[in-house]
Motif scaffolding. Structure first.
Motif, short mmCIF file in Angstrom:
data_model
loop_
_atom_site.label_atom_id
_atom_site.label_comp_id
_atom_site.label_asym_id
_atom_site.label_seq_id
_atom_site.Cartn_x
_atom_site.Cartn_y
_atom_site.Cartn_z
N ILE A 49 -13.42 55.24 105.87
CA ILE A 49 -12.56 56.39 106.16
C ILE A 49 -11.18 55.89 106.57
O ILE A 49 -11.06 54.96 107.37
N ALA A 50 -10.15 56.53 106.03
CA ALA A 50 -8.79 56.25 106.45
C ALA A 50 -8.02 57.56 106.49
O ALA A 50 -8.29 58.48 105.72
N ILE B 127 -14.55 61.64 112.15
CA ILE B 127 -15.16 60.30 112.17
C ILE B 127 -16.35 60.27 113.13
O ILE B 127 -17.20 59.38 113.04
N ALA B 128 -16.43 61.25 114.02
CA ALA B 128 -17.56 61.33 114.95
C ALA B 128 -18.88 61.49 114.21
O ALA B 128 -19.95 61.16 114.74
N PHE B 129 -18.85 61.99 112.96
CA PHE B 129 -20.07 62.19 112.19
C PHE B 129 -20.43 60.97 111.34
O PHE B 129 -21.49 60.94 110.71
N ALA B 130 -19.54 59.97 111.28
CA ALA B 130 -19.78 58.81 110.44
C ALA B 130 -20.91 57.95 111.00
O ALA B 130 -21.18 57.94 112.21
N ALA B 131 -21.56 57.22 110.11
CA ALA B 131 -22.64 56.33 110.54
C ALA B 131 -22.09 55.17 111.35
O ALA B 131 -20.98 54.69 111.07
N PRO B 132 -22.80 54.71 112.37
CA PRO B 132 -22.35 53.54 113.12
C PRO B 132 -22.05 52.37 112.17
O PRO B 132 -22.77 52.14 111.20
N GLY B 133 -20.96 51.66 112.45
CA GLY B 133 -20.55 50.54 111.63
C GLY B 133 -19.59 50.90 110.53
O GLY B 133 -19.02 50.00 109.88
N THR B 134 -19.37 52.19 110.27
CA THR B 134 -18.44 52.60 109.22
C THR B 134 -17.03 52.11 109.54
O THR B 134 -16.58 52.20 110.68
N ARG B 135 -16.36 51.61 108.53
CA ARG B 135 -15.00 51.12 108.71
C ARG B 135 -14.03 52.30 108.73
O ARG B 135 -13.98 53.10 107.80
N VAL B 136 -13.25 52.41 109.80
CA VAL B 136 -12.29 53.50 109.98
C VAL B 136 -10.91 52.91 110.22
O VAL B 136 -10.73 52.07 111.11
N THR B 137 -9.93 53.37 109.44
CA THR B 137 -8.54 52.96 109.62
C THR B 137 -7.73 54.19 109.98
O THR B 137 -7.59 55.11 109.18
#
Length: 380
Positions: A284-285, A295-305
């Motif tokens: 996610i960026a 981003i609160a719904f993303a799976a743990p470890g997901t790369r966020v910029t």
């Protein structure tokens, strides 16, 4: 010359008001990865460092308090039956706003007062920033969830703000996903409202300074029944917002699609679709703003910029990423053009070509942006 606001008459919360006490767990909070840290003004950096520096938040108390015969005005200011302000309910209101709200409450009392709402307890789910989806999702809705999870016997209603249609739809959808009938929402504007019984949740969040892990219990409950979309990189756009956008964003969106990413404007989608997209996202960026709260719904470890204006003092998204266990990086961007929003950092943003590669997750740092026709930032 403008007059100085009259200091408000304030009072402490009454003894014996505690209805429920929970312990919010301690958690580690590593310093965020920040690219172009040198662009951040020193005073802004000091503000954020005060929150980042400890690296750990200790166990804290979260309380639900029961208040009798109160007035609620503005964005969650609470006053007793005589018009004295419970000063602990002031969340980022200015002195002038507090004084104006208190004057309105006193005027209502002088007119004989309104008949208080005595249809049972209401959970205060109004605070400063009522029109912001992110504030609702992470700071207001969790109050309702906490009360309904731990004290369902109270049958409490939810006191919410009167907000525009799209946000109101998201609020109703989020309550429904938690098993709370949206018809149980009591909608109130800035004008004073009298309530016989108000439930005040304290300790879950302190905007910019703290966010409890208990907030994530609400997020997980929201997302539990929503299946994720297939894993795809997401590029979160703010084109329809009209400010804090990327310069030449159309070209970046075209390049994103060519690289296999999905451009998305979450505000244009139903809440369940937003949850599904972010729950399944492989990366996610996007520019810091309400939509990036997903981003609160993303799976743990997901790369966020997170792309941030250089001068924006924000720790909100770092807290979300920390509690969710995301691989989080901020890129501080140079402002471009006039201020178009309400804050001094609400300009458009220049994204360096080498940083664009980070946004798209490309291995190469060479990233010539092509000329392109505008594209929609939303997926169905």
């Amino acid at each position: 010359m403008p007059s100085t606001p009259i200091p408000p008459i304030t009072t402490e919360l009454p003894a014996g008001a505690d209805l429920l006490t929970l312990l919010s767990p301690a958690f580690e909070a590593p310093h965020p990865s920040i690219r172009h840290r040198e662009r951040v003004p020193p005073d802004v950096l000091r503000t954020m460092e005060a929150t980042w520096a400890p690296g750990r938040f200790e166990e804290r108390r979260v309380s639900v308090l029961r208040l009798r015969d109160v007035w609620v005005a503005k964005e969650g200011l609470v006053f007793d039956r005589d018009g004295a302000l419970y000063h602990r309910t002031v969340t980022q209101h200015s002195a002038a706003e507090v004084a104006g709200a208190q004057a309105a409450v006193r005027e209502a009392i002088a007119r004989g007062g309104a008949t208080p709402d005595r249809d049972g307890p209401v959970v205060l789910c109004k605070k400063r920033g009522v029109g912001n989806y992110g504030h609702w999702l992470m700071e207001m809705l969790p109050r309702a969830h906490l009360v309904h999870r731990h004290r369902p016997d109270l049958g409490a209603r939810v006191l919410v703000a009167d907000v525009p249609g799209q946000l109101r739809a998201s609020m109703a959808a989020s309550l429904a996903l938690l098993g709370i009938d949206p018809a149980r929402a009591v909608v109130a504007g800035d004008a004073p409202r009298a309530f016989g019984e108000l439930l005040l949740v304290e300790g879950l969040t302190d905007h910019g300074a703290y966010m409890s892990p208990l907030v994530m219990e609400c997020v997980e409950a929201l997302a539990a029944a929503v299946p994720p979309r297939p894993p795809r990189p997401l590029l979160v756009s703010r084109q329809s917002v009209g400010f804090r956008r990327l310069v030449d964003e159309d070209a970046l969106l075209m390049q994103a699609m060519a690289a296999g990413a999905v451009p998305v404007e979450p505000a244009l989608l139903p809440l369940a679709d937003q949850i599904a997209l972010f729950k399944g996202a492989s990366r996610i960026a996007g520019v810091m703003g309400a939509a990036l709260t997903n981003i609160a719904f993303a799976a743990p470890g997901t790369r966020v910029t997170a792309l941030a204006p250089a001068g924006m003092p924000d720790t909100f998204f770092w807290f979300i990423a920390t509690l969710r266990g995301l691989d989080y990086t901020e890129i501080r961007c140079t402002p471009s053009g006039p201020v178009r929003g309400n804050m001094p950092w609400d300009t458009d943003l220049l994204l360096d070509p080498e940083d664009a590669a980070e946004v798209l997750g490309l291995e190469s740092r060479e990233f010539p942006l092509p000329d392109a026709t505008p594209v929609s930032g939303c997926v169905p």
